[in-house]
Design a protein around this motif. Structure first.
Motif, PDB file in Angstrom:
ATOM      1  N   PHE A 308       0.828  -1.211   0.000  1.00  0.00           N
ATOM      2  CA  PHE A 308       0.000   0.000   0.000  1.00  0.00           C
ATOM      3  C   PHE A 308       0.861   1.259   0.000  1.00  0.00           C
ATOM      4  CE2 PHE A 308      -2.228   3.312   2.498  1.00  0.00           C
ATOM      5  CZ  PHE A 308      -3.292   3.544   1.638  1.00  0.00           C
ATOM      6  N   THR A 309       1.868   1.288   0.851  1.00  0.00           N
ATOM      7  CA  THR A 309       2.726   2.468   0.957  1.00  0.00           C
ATOM      8  C   THR A 309       3.530   2.695  -0.315  1.00  0.00           C
ATOM      9  OG1 THR A 309       2.913   2.156   3.350  1.00  0.00           O
ATOM     10  CG2 THR A 309       4.571   3.545   2.296  1.00  0.00           C
ATOM     11  N   SER A 310       4.099   1.628  -0.872  1.00  0.00           N
ATOM     12  CA  SER A 310       4.899   1.783  -2.086  1.00  0.00           C
ATOM     13  C   SER A 310       4.035   2.227  -3.269  1.00  0.00           C
ATOM     14  CB  SER A 310       5.622   0.471  -2.421  1.00  0.00           C
ATOM     15  OG  SER A 310       4.708  -0.581  -2.639  1.00  0.00           O
ATOM     16  N   TYR A 311       2.779   1.773  -3.298  1.00  0.00           N
ATOM     17  CA  TYR A 311       1.913   2.183  -4.403  1.00  0.00           C
ATOM     18  C   TYR A 311       1.515   3.655  -4.268  1.00  0.00           C
ATOM     19  CZ  TYR A 311      -1.401   1.863  -8.220  1.00  0.00           C
ATOM     20  OH  TYR A 311      -2.039   2.056  -9.422  1.00  0.00           O
ATOM     21  N   GLN A 312       1.321   4.137  -3.031  1.00  0.00           N
ATOM     22  CA  GLN A 312       1.072   5.568  -2.842  1.00  0.00           C
ATOM     23  C   GLN A 312       2.262   6.391  -3.330  1.00  0.00           C
ATOM     24  OE1 GLN A 312      -2.116   7.043   0.074  1.00  0.00           O
ATOM     25  NE2 GLN A 312      -0.367   6.444   1.273  1.00  0.00           N
ATOM     26  N   ALA A 313       3.474   5.918  -3.026  1.00  0.00           N
ATOM     27  CA  ALA A 313       4.674   6.620  -3.492  1.00  0.00           C
ATOM     28  C   ALA A 313       4.732   6.613  -5.019  1.00  0.00           C
ATOM     29  CB  ALA A 313       5.926   5.964  -2.909  1.00  0.00           C
ATOM     30  N   ARG A 314       4.342   5.506  -5.621  1.00  0.00           N
ATOM     31  CA  ARG A 314       4.333   5.414  -7.082  1.00  0.00           C
ATOM     32  C   ARG A 314       3.357   6.425  -7.690  1.00  0.00           C
ATOM     33  NH1 ARG A 314       2.476   0.026 -10.481  1.00  0.00           N
ATOM     34  NH2 ARG A 314       2.278   1.049 -12.516  1.00  0.00           N
ATOM     35  N   LEU A 315       2.166   6.536  -7.124  1.00  0.00           N
ATOM     36  CA  LEU A 315       1.189   7.501  -7.619  1.00  0.00           C
ATOM     37  C   LEU A 315       1.697   8.936  -7.450  1.00  0.00           C
ATOM     38  CD1 LEU A 315      -2.160   5.960  -6.278  1.00  0.00           C
ATOM     39  CD2 LEU A 315      -1.319   5.944  -8.636  1.00  0.00           C
ATOM     40  N   ALA A 316       2.374   9.195  -6.332  1.00  0.00           N
ATOM     41  CA  ALA A 316       2.898  10.539  -6.078  1.00  0.00           C
ATOM     42  C   ALA A 316       3.905  10.948  -7.138  1.00  0.00           C
ATOM     43  CB  ALA A 316       3.537  10.604  -4.693  1.00  0.00           C
ATOM     44  N   VAL A 317       4.659   9.982  -7.643  1.00  0.00           N
ATOM     45  CA  VAL A 317       5.657  10.266  -8.675  1.00  0.00           C
ATOM     46  C   VAL A 317       5.010  10.392 -10.052  1.00  0.00           C
ATOM     47  CG1 VAL A 317       7.643   9.317  -9.906  1.00  0.00           C
ATOM     48  CG2 VAL A 317       7.533   9.173  -7.423  1.00  0.00           C
ATOM     49  N   GLU A 318       4.104   9.500 -10.357  1.00  0.00           N
ATOM     50  CA  GLU A 318       3.585   9.425 -11.717  1.00  0.00           C
ATOM     51  C   GLU A 318       2.474  10.432 -12.009  1.00  0.00           C
ATOM     52  OE1 GLU A 318       2.851   5.160 -11.826  1.00  0.00           O
ATOM     53  OE2 GLU A 318       4.765   4.888 -12.875  1.00  0.00           O
ATOM     54  N   TYR A 319       1.965  11.088 -10.961  1.00  0.00           N
ATOM     55  CA  TYR A 319       0.987  12.169 -11.143  1.00  0.00           C
ATOM     56  C   TYR A 319       1.466  13.415 -10.383  1.00  0.00           C
ATOM     57  CZ  TYR A 319      -2.357   8.765 -12.991  1.00  0.00           C
ATOM     58  OH  TYR A 319      -2.992   7.808 -13.742  1.00  0.00           O
ATOM     59  N   PRO A 320       2.599  13.989 -10.755  1.00  0.00           N
ATOM     60  CA  PRO A 320       3.151  15.116  -9.991  1.00  0.00           C
ATOM     61  C   PRO A 320       2.279  16.362 -10.001  1.00  0.00           C
ATOM     62  CG  PRO A 320       4.331  14.835 -12.069  1.00  0.00           C
ATOM     63  CD  PRO A 320       3.441  13.635 -11.919  1.00  0.00           C
ATOM     64  N   LYS A 321       1.537  16.600 -11.085  1.00  0.00           N
ATOM     65  CA  LYS A 321       0.712  17.801 -11.178  1.00  0.00           C
ATOM     66  C   LYS A 321      -0.687  17.599 -10.602  1.00  0.00           C
ATOM     67  CE  LYS A 321       3.735  20.349 -13.329  1.00  0.00           C
ATOM     68  NZ  LYS A 321       4.347  21.522 -12.646  1.00  0.00           N
ATOM     69  N   GLU A 322      -1.094  16.348 -10.437  1.00  0.00           N
ATOM     70  CA  GLU A 322      -2.440  16.045  -9.924  1.00  0.00           C
ATOM     71  C   GLU A 322      -2.353  15.291  -8.607  1.00  0.00           C
ATOM     72  OE1 GLU A 322      -1.237  14.750 -12.753  1.00  0.00           O
ATOM     73  OE2 GLU A 322      -2.264  15.668 -14.464  1.00  0.00           O
ATOM     74  N   ARG A 323      -1.272  15.516  -7.861  1.00  0.00           N
ATOM     75  CA  ARG A 323      -0.986  14.703  -6.677  1.00  0.00           C
ATOM     76  C   ARG A 323      -2.113  14.757  -5.656  1.00  0.00           C
ATOM     77  NH1 ARG A 323       4.481  16.175  -5.621  1.00  0.00           N
ATOM     78  NH2 ARG A 323       5.082  14.565  -7.106  1.00  0.00           N
ATOM     79  N   GLY A 324      -2.693  15.924  -5.451  1.00  0.00           N
ATOM     80  CA  GLY A 324      -3.746  16.053  -4.450  1.00  0.00           C
ATOM     81  C   GLY A 324      -4.971  15.228  -4.785  1.00  0.00           C
ATOM     82  N   ILE A 325      -5.451  15.373  -6.008  1.00  0.00           N
ATOM     83  CA  ILE A 325      -6.674  14.655  -6.376  1.00  0.00           C
ATOM     84  C   ILE A 325      -6.417  13.159  -6.529  1.00  0.00           C
ATOM     85  CG2 ILE A 325      -6.478  14.921  -8.891  1.00  0.00           C
ATOM     86  CD1 ILE A 325      -9.557  15.446  -8.823  1.00  0.00           C
ATOM     87  N   VAL A 326      -5.216  12.770  -6.950  1.00  0.00           N
ATOM     88  CA  VAL A 326      -4.907  11.343  -7.057  1.00  0.00           C
ATOM     89  C   VAL A 326      -4.865  10.697  -5.676  1.00  0.00           C
ATOM     90  CG1 VAL A 326      -3.124   9.672  -7.695  1.00  0.00           C
ATOM     91  CG2 VAL A 326      -3.722  11.514  -9.271  1.00  0.00           C
ATOM     92  N   MET A 327      -4.231  11.363  -4.710  1.00  0.00           N
ATOM     93  CA  MET A 327      -4.202  10.831  -3.352  1.00  0.00           C
ATOM     94  C   MET A 327      -5.617  10.764  -2.773  1.00  0.00           C
ATOM     95  SD  MET A 327      -1.226   9.888  -2.539  1.00  0.00           S
ATOM     96  CE  MET A 327       0.488  10.093  -3.000  1.00  0.00           C
ATOM     97  N   ALA A 328      -6.440  11.752  -3.106  1.00  0.00           N
ATOM     98  CA  ALA A 328      -7.817  11.751  -2.615  1.00  0.00           C
ATOM     99  C   ALA A 328      -8.613  10.605  -3.230  1.00  0.00           C
ATOM    100  CB  ALA A 328      -8.482  13.089  -2.930  1.00  0.00           C
ATOM    101  N   TRP A 329      -8.499  10.428  -4.547  1.00  0.00           N
ATOM    102  CA  TRP A 329      -9.188   9.315  -5.199  1.00  0.00           C
ATOM    103  C   TRP A 329      -8.664   7.980  -4.678  1.00  0.00           C
ATOM    104  CZ3 TRP A 329     -13.599   8.950  -7.443  1.00  0.00           C
ATOM    105  CH2 TRP A 329     -14.137   9.994  -8.179  1.00  0.00           C
ATOM    106  N   ASN A 330      -7.369   7.924  -4.370  1.00  0.00           N
ATOM    107  CA  ASN A 330      -6.800   6.683  -3.845  1.00  0.00           C
ATOM    108  C   ASN A 330      -7.399   6.344  -2.484  1.00  0.00           C
ATOM    109  OD1 ASN A 330      -4.870   4.553  -4.409  1.00  0.00           O
ATOM    110  ND2 ASN A 330      -3.712   5.319  -2.663  1.00  0.00           N
ATOM    111  N   ASN A 331      -7.632   7.357  -1.658  1.00  0.00           N
ATOM    112  CA  ASN A 331      -8.273   7.119  -0.369  1.00  0.00           C
ATOM    113  C   ASN A 331      -9.740   6.737  -0.533  1.00  0.00           C
ATOM    114  OD1 ASN A 331      -6.750   8.085   2.441  1.00  0.00           O
ATOM    115  ND2 ASN A 331      -5.750   8.742   0.577  1.00  0.00           N
TER     116      ASN A 331
END
Length: 389
Positions: A308-331
């Motif tokens: 779970f943690t490594s996949y969150q880190a992966r999303l943070a890297v691969e969506y640098p401009k949409e990090r907020g909404i991607v983390m929100a959708w991930n939650n």
């Protein structure tokens, strides 16, 4: 790590510990709340349901808004609403008001938890992002085995309402602390439509988390009943088993951060899902093996939360401009997965019994792995972070 980095991580950790405590402490308090309002246990369970549903719906909005307007202000306002909602929970004269208070609590946490993940992803050094995210995530997981028991202890001496009063006071203090901590963090410099052409890709990416949550929570929701049924564990033995699981979750999260920074988030997130599948099969084989179950629960959580943690880190890297909404959708995806997982678990128990649950979870882990092999983003990656080697 400089002193500013340590302050940011400390504030993020404490804030997420409080959010986790608010989530996990309600369940052991339900019998006392049920008695206070003279309602059934099933009715008090709506406190958890309305919280989760509100969170799942509201989180993407706050993620989108924070990408455009900055994250610190939403975190601060969220904490103020959190304090208000918990005071309302403590003072509600009627059960209807209690339910309203938990809706507001879900709204407040939706403005806090994913944005803490996002803002840490924003400010973390690119080659330490996995470690930084794992540290703040550990605050949320620590509440599973530390925050909830402390709340239960407070209930024993001062009553269940005192738990929410204390959380409201701490939330107010943290609102000030978070405002001062994040006010110098600049908002995103992009002015384009952040969702343009990306929404379907984002939903596809976070579906990995939904299926992962099914693989974890289809069994975890029923773990106490399963251990009692298959191993004849006492309440103290079940509590010890949950403790092993909780410690494994925290350690897996922290270890994952180190491994992610060293080997890349894509590799660790995929490998951990393979190991999760194997562990779940072993868990099914040895589920009725008595005290060996402690070891397998520990390893299950260790491997599961590493993914779970490594996949969150992966999303943070691969969506640098949409990090907020991607983390929100991930939650949001996480909460959807928990809900679906509890439904699947109930169906499996009703038709085939507890021993089949780990095998069903292993199938979900395989599906999550297959989905994780998709290429998340076509844009150029941040080269300083070894996420996609």
């Amino acid at each position: 790590m400089n002193s500013q980095g340590r302050v940011c991580l400390s504030v993020g950790w404490i804030t997420l510990f409080l959010m986790g405590t608010d989530l996990f402490v309600v369940s052991p308090l339900l019998p006392f709340i049920s008695e206070a309002y003279n309602v059934s246990s099933a009715m008090t369970g709506w406190m958890v349901t309305v919280f989760a549903v509100t969170y799942a719906i509201a989180a993407p909005f706050f993620g989108w808004a924070s990408d455009k307007n900055g994250r610190g202000i939403f975190i601060t306002l969220g904490l103020l609403l959190f304090s208000f909602s918990n005071i309302l929970t403590a003072l509600s004269p009627y059960f209807t008001w209690l339910i309203i208070s938990r809706i507001l609590a879900g709204l407040s946490v939706a403005a806090i938890t994913p944005l803490i993940y996002a803002i840490i992803g924003d400010i973390a050094p690119s080659n330490r992002r996995g470690t930084w995210l794992s540290i703040v995530v550990s605050g949320h997981l620590t509440a599973l085995w530390a925050g909830a028991p402390v709340g239960s202890l407070l209930e024993h001496f001062l009553g269940w309402r005192s738990v929410f009063v204390v959380m409201a006071i701490i939330g107010t203090i943290l609102a000030v602390v978070n405002f001062k901590t994040w006010k110098y963090v600049p908002k995103s410099d992009t002015t384009r439509n952040l969702l343009e052409g990306n929404l379907l890709r984002i939903l596809g990416s976070v579906s990995v988390t939904t299926i992962w949550a099914i693989s974890m929570y289809s069994l975890y929701v029923y773990i106490g009943a399963a251990l009692y049924s298959e191993n004849r564990f006492s309440s103290s033995e079940i509590a010890l088993a949950v403790t092993f699981y909780g410690i494994g979750a925290v350690l897996g999260n922290l270890i994952s951060g180190q491994f992610t920074d060293r080997f890349g988030s894509r590799k660790i997130s995929k490998d951990s899902l393979i190991f999760l599948t194997i562990i779940l099969i072993c868990l099914g084989i040895f589920f009725s093996s008595g005290y060996w179950i402690y070891f397998f629960l520990f390893i299950w959580a260790l491997v599961g939360y590493a993914g779970f943690t490594s996949y969150q880190a992966r999303l943070a890297v691969e969506y640098p401009k949409e990090r907020g909404i991607v983390m929100a959708w991930n939650n949001t995806a996480l909460y959807i997965g928990i809900t679906i997982g509890s439904m699947i678990g109930g169906y499996v128990i009703s038709n085939w019994g507890y021993p089949f649950l780990p095998y069903v979870c292993s199938i979900a882990a395989i599906i999550s792995f297959v989905l994780s092999t998709q290429k998340v983003q076509d844009t150029k990656k941040e080269s300083a972070f070894p996420a996609d080697r």
